[in-house]
Design a protein around this motif. Structure first.
Motif, short mmCIF file in Angstrom:
data_model
loop_
_atom_site.label_atom_id
_atom_site.label_comp_id
_atom_site.label_asym_id
_atom_site.label_seq_id
_atom_site.Cartn_x
_atom_site.Cartn_y
_atom_site.Cartn_z
N TYR A 111 -15.12 5.76 -7.93
CA TYR A 111 -14.51 4.45 -7.69
C TYR A 111 -14.45 3.63 -8.98
CZ TYR A 111 -13.82 -0.30 -6.03
OH TYR A 111 -13.34 -1.58 -5.85
N GLU A 127 -11.77 4.75 -11.23
CA GLU A 127 -10.44 4.33 -10.77
C GLU A 127 -10.19 2.86 -11.10
OE1 GLU A 127 -6.91 5.70 -9.20
OE2 GLU A 127 -8.75 6.89 -9.09
N GLY A 142 -0.13 4.49 1.49
CA GLY A 142 -0.46 5.54 2.43
C GLY A 142 0.75 5.88 3.29
N ASP A 171 -7.04 10.51 -2.50
CA ASP A 171 -6.15 9.48 -1.94
C ASP A 171 -6.58 9.04 -0.55
OD1 ASP A 171 -4.52 9.23 -4.15
OD2 ASP A 171 -3.13 10.79 -3.48
N ALA A 213 -7.97 3.30 -2.16
CA ALA A 213 -8.05 4.75 -1.96
C ALA A 213 -8.31 5.39 -3.31
CB ALA A 213 -6.74 5.27 -1.35
N TRP A 214 -9.17 6.39 -3.33
CA TRP A 214 -9.41 7.05 -4.61
C TRP A 214 -9.67 8.54 -4.44
CZ3 TRP A 214 -12.37 3.39 -2.31
CH2 TRP A 214 -13.74 3.60 -2.13
N SER A 254 -2.00 -2.03 -4.08
CA SER A 254 -3.04 -1.01 -4.17
C SER A 254 -2.76 -0.03 -5.31
CB SER A 254 -3.12 -0.23 -2.86
OG SER A 254 -3.53 -1.06 -1.80
N GLU A 255 -3.82 0.26 -6.06
CA GLU A 255 -3.73 1.23 -7.15
C GLU A 255 -2.47 1.02 -8.01
OE1 GLU A 255 -3.89 2.85 -3.71
OE2 GLU A 255 -5.87 1.96 -3.89
N ASP A 276 0.84 -1.19 0.00
CA ASP A 276 0.00 0.00 0.00
C ASP A 276 0.88 1.24 0.00
OD1 ASP A 276 -2.26 -1.60 0.08
OD2 ASP A 276 -2.41 -1.53 2.27
N ARG A 288 -1.16 3.57 -10.55
CA ARG A 288 -0.52 4.80 -10.08
C ARG A 288 0.92 4.56 -9.62
NH1 ARG A 288 -4.23 7.24 -5.55
NH2 ARG A 288 -6.26 6.46 -6.21
N HIS A 289 1.31 3.30 -9.56
CA HIS A 289 2.62 2.96 -9.00
C HIS A 289 3.30 1.93 -9.92
CE1 HIS A 289 1.39 5.09 -5.38
NE2 HIS A 289 0.24 4.46 -5.48
#
Length: 259
Positions: free
Chosen positions: A135, A138, A49, A115, A111-112, A85-86, A47, A89-90
Motif C-alpha cells: 500500500y 502505491e 473497477g 487491483d 485498490a492495490w 482512484s489511483e 473509480d 495509473r489513469h
C-alpha cells in the motif's frame, strides 16, 4: 491563500453521482443547510473497477451542482470536487478531469494488490505487514505523479483491518517529502470512526510526522455517503488538527482558503 473567518466546511461528500452513494445532492444540501455549514464539496468517485468508470457522469453532475448553487446561493458555497482512484495509473482520465471546473481534486488509493479493493485485500491470507508495504509503495507512486490537491484517507487499510496501522518511517518520510515538493496536502478523514476504528485517517501519530516533514495544511472530510454522516466528527477533528499546529483549509478553483 484567501479567507480569514472560520468556515464550517465538509470537503469530502458523496451523492448518487458516486456508485456507492446513498443520498441525493439535494438531500445533502438540505442537511448541510440545517447544520449551518458555510461550504460543502461534492467529491464524487472516479473509480476504475468493473462498471465504475462508466458510472462517472460529469455532465449530469455539473448540471445538478449548478442547480444546487442557484437554490442555495444565499446559504452556503457549493463546491465541485472529484475523488480519483489511483490517478497515477489513469493519467488520461486525470488530465481530462483537470480540464473540468473542479474546485478540489482528491487522490486516493482504494485498490492495490491485484487491483483488489481494500476490503477484499483485508480478507487475503497475507500478513498485514505485506499488505501495508504494498500500500505505501502505491501511495508513493501516486504522490510522485501528483496532479491533484490532497491525499485522501492516507492510512486507508486500517478502515478494513480495524486499527492495524503499520507505519514505516522511511516510506512515510519519502511520501511526505514528495507531497511537500509537489504542494499536495493531507486530508483528515473521519469515516474510520464510523467503521469501528478508534481514530481518524490518519491519526495523531501520522499527523505529527506530516507536520515534522513540513506539512502545514490539511483538509477535513466526513467521506459521507449518507445524509446522516455529513459533517460527522469534523468540529472536534478540526480542534485536534489545530492543536497539532495544522491549519484546516478548503479549495475554491483549486486554490486554498482557510477554513
Amino acid at each position: 491563500m484567501t479567507g480569514t473567518a472560520p468556515t464550517k466546511c465538509d470537503c469530502h461528500v458523496h451523492t448518487l453521482f458516486s456508485p456507492d452513494g446513498h443520498q441525493s445532492m439535494q438531500d445533502a444540501c438540505q442537511r448541510a443547510a440545517a447544520l449551518g455549514l458555510d461550504a460543502v464539496c461534492f467529491t464524487e468517485h472516479l473509480d476504475f473497477g468493473p462498471g465504475e468508470q462508466e458510472y462517472y457522469n460529469p455532465e449530469a453532475y455539473f448540471a445538478e451542482l449548478e442547480r444546487m448553487r442557484e437554490r442555495y446561493a444565499e446559504q452556503m458555497q457549493i463546491l465541485a470536487g472529484l475523488e480519483i482512484s489511483e490517478p497515477h495509473r489513469h493519467l488520461h482520465e486525470l488530465e481530462e478531469a483537470q480540464k473540468r471546473p473542479y474546485d478540489f481534486i482528491l487522490g486516493s488509493v482504494h485498490a492495490w494488490i491485484g487491483d483488489l479493493f481494500a476490503s477484499e485485500i483485508a480478507r487475503l491470507d497475507m500478513p498485514a505487514e505485506q499488505i501495508y508495504d504494498a500500500y505505501w509503495a502505491e501511495v508513493l507512486q501516486m504522490v510522485q505523479c501528483g496532479g491533484f490537491d490532497a491525499v485522501a484517507h492516507l492510512d486507508f487499510p486500517k478502515r478494513y483491518m480495524k486499527d492495524v496501522s503499520l507505519f514505516e518511517p522511511a516510506r512515510l518520510s519519502a511520501i511526505f517529502a514528495e507531497m511537500h515538493k509537489r504542494g499536495l496536502l493531507l486530508e483528515i478523514n473521519t469515516s474510520s470512526l464510523r467503521k469501528g476504528c478508534l481514530e481518524t485517517m490518519p491519526g495523531a501519530a501520522l499527523l505529527r510526522q506530516y507536520k515534522a516533514a513540513g506539512g502545514a495544511y490539511v483538509t477535513l472530510g466526513s467521506d459521507a455517503h449518507r445524509t446522516q454522516d455529513l459533517y460527522a466528527a469534523l468540529p472536534e477533528t478540526k480542534r485536534k488538527a489545530e492543536a497539532l499546529g495544522l491549519r484546516p483549509v478548503y479549495f475554491v478553483q483549486r486554490k486554498m482558503r482557510l477554513a
